[in-house]
Design an enzyme around this catalytic site. Sequence first.
Site, PDB file in Angstrom:
ATOM      1  N   CYS A  19       0.763  -1.297   0.078  1.00 55.93           N
ATOM      2  CA  CYS A  19       0.130   0.136   0.113  1.00 55.93           C
ATOM      3  C   CYS A  19       0.649   1.276  -0.051  1.00 55.93           C
ATOM      4  CB  CYS A  19      -0.745   0.133   1.293  1.00 55.93           C
ATOM      5  SG  CYS A  19      -1.945  -1.292   1.389  1.00 55.93           S
ATOM      6  N   GLY A  45       1.364  -0.153  -4.937  1.00 53.16           N
ATOM      7  CA  GLY A  45       0.109  -0.921  -4.946  1.00 53.16           C
ATOM      8  C   GLY A  45      -0.516  -0.571  -6.332  1.00 53.16           C
ATOM      9  N   ASN A 120      -1.480   1.612   5.662  1.00 51.89           N
ATOM     10  CA  ASN A 120      -0.439   0.945   4.921  1.00 51.89           C
ATOM     11  C   ASN A 120       0.159   0.187   6.282  1.00 51.89           C
ATOM     12  OD1 ASN A 120       3.020   2.029   3.744  1.00 51.89           O
ATOM     13  ND2 ASN A 120       1.726   0.019   3.670  1.00 51.89           N
ATOM     14  N   GLY A 121       0.250  -1.203   6.128  1.00 56.69           N
ATOM     15  CA  GLY A 121       0.807  -1.914   6.880  1.00 56.69           C
ATOM     16  C   GLY A 121      -0.415  -3.213   7.214  1.00 56.69           C
ATOM     17  N   TYR A 261      14.328  -2.368  -1.429  1.00 50.68           N
ATOM     18  CA  TYR A 261      13.723  -2.555  -2.706  1.00 50.68           C
ATOM     19  C   TYR A 261      12.126  -1.688  -2.852  1.00 50.68           C
ATOM     20  CZ  TYR A 261      10.671  -4.865  -6.225  1.00 50.68           C
ATOM     21  OH  TYR A 261       9.856  -5.035  -7.190  1.00 50.68           O
TER      22      TYR A 261
END
Length: 489
Positions: A19, A45, A120-121, A261
């Site tokens: 996300c 995402g 996000n998570g 990354y």
Amino acid sequence: MNMTHPFRDLDGDKLREECGIFGVIGSKDAAAMTALGLHALQHRGQEAVGITSFDGQEFYSRRGIGHVAQVFSSEGLLGELPGAMASGHVRYSTTGGSGLRNVQPLFADLASGGFSIAHNGNISNATTLKRELVRKGAIFQSTSDTEVIIHLVATSRYPTLLDRFVDALRLVEGAYSLICMTSEGMIACRDPLGIRPLVMGRIGDAIVFASESVALDVVGAELIREVEPGELVQVDHKGIISSHRPFGTVNPRPCIFEHVYFSRPDSLIDGLSVYEVRKHIGVELAKESPANADLVIPVPDSGVPAAIGYAQESGIPFELGIIRSHYVGRTFIQPSDGARHADVKRKHNANRAIVEGKRIVLIDDSIVRGTTSMKIVQMMRDAGAAEVHMRIASPPTEHSCFYGVDTPERSKLLAARMDVAAMAEFIQADSLAFVSIDGLYRAVGEKERNKSCPQHCDACFTGDYPTRLTDFADRIGSDQPSLPIEKVA
Ligand code: SF4
């Protein structure tokens, strides 16, 4: 979480951040700015996107399946999202699957008014909490872990919304960077360990929050600072900012894989350039695992900065021995079942004129299942490479992530099944080496990994998960040596 994505075959051998979030308050172009910010976060995402706005009276929402540019393709659509405050979300499927009802921001009308949330998570005790909430009569609209937070806020008995929000967050485990909107303004926060990133910026009188600093750059905002681990930043409609730290003090554990990354190389994390860190990983890799070779070749795009670092440190020339197509669509029709091996070639093709007859060092950021690495090594041999030495800019990925990153089950991770020599044989490389965990920590500016109190989350390399993982207890070892002990602030 851990779903198979229908469009992931092209990048199926990578971990995926699931996300990206963006929010702005105090701008007459809030929704348009949010769409632009989300576009800069598209790499986090690519399955679905949503934007919610507030015009001082009403909340408006639009959510859709697809890329930002597809879902918000005309000004007319953004015209449906009026107001000076907006937040948005790009996603792959995290917990709960890929239906439209799970696309964020999620919204609910609470007793105190409208409440929207972009996350996000991953909440690692969401299933346990949900079971208890349903038993008490809660009715869930989605299967997303994030909705648990809405229900906890709704049922908290504290008087103010901020207190109810904090009360809810005290019950959740795992990783969360959140951007919430209420009729009173915006609240942005990070979990106490700061596992997932979140930054804060300013453009004119508007305050902006985003998963990565690149989104601030793209909308023309200036980076103010990171939202600190465990911090809640509240901004009201007059632009008044207040900071709250309601949780006990623990040493932060931001995800180290963001440097390797997930984040864009033009982002800054904790003041460090992601690009420079990746180059530095390549330097560490060259020092730790030199190779007798003629050329250093990156697996594009994510292996490029580390390959530059490896080449500079080793003195071996850098060349683009693999060319990436930028026109690989998500909906490409497979000519036949037997053509699946063409996936890698459609995206990456060998530059035969450079590679033929040469001993090469191939640099990639990680190996997950190993299938793509195997195909790329083979592609180099088919193009006439005399030797192929693979060097990886992260330690072996031996463990699954439960913090909002799409990882295969542990049994599918190559490094969980084999030692490095067996992995080299599997991918058919002449040699294979990974940067050490201390080499990675040196690249992010540390002397080494602090074993008793690691400076980052590195659990996918070490298995040392920094939080309780109630819903996944049967999938991790019992050993969590650096689980933080909460101190009362
Ligand atoms: S387990 Fe790995 S990918 Fe997941 S948060 Fe930790 S370092 Fe990042």
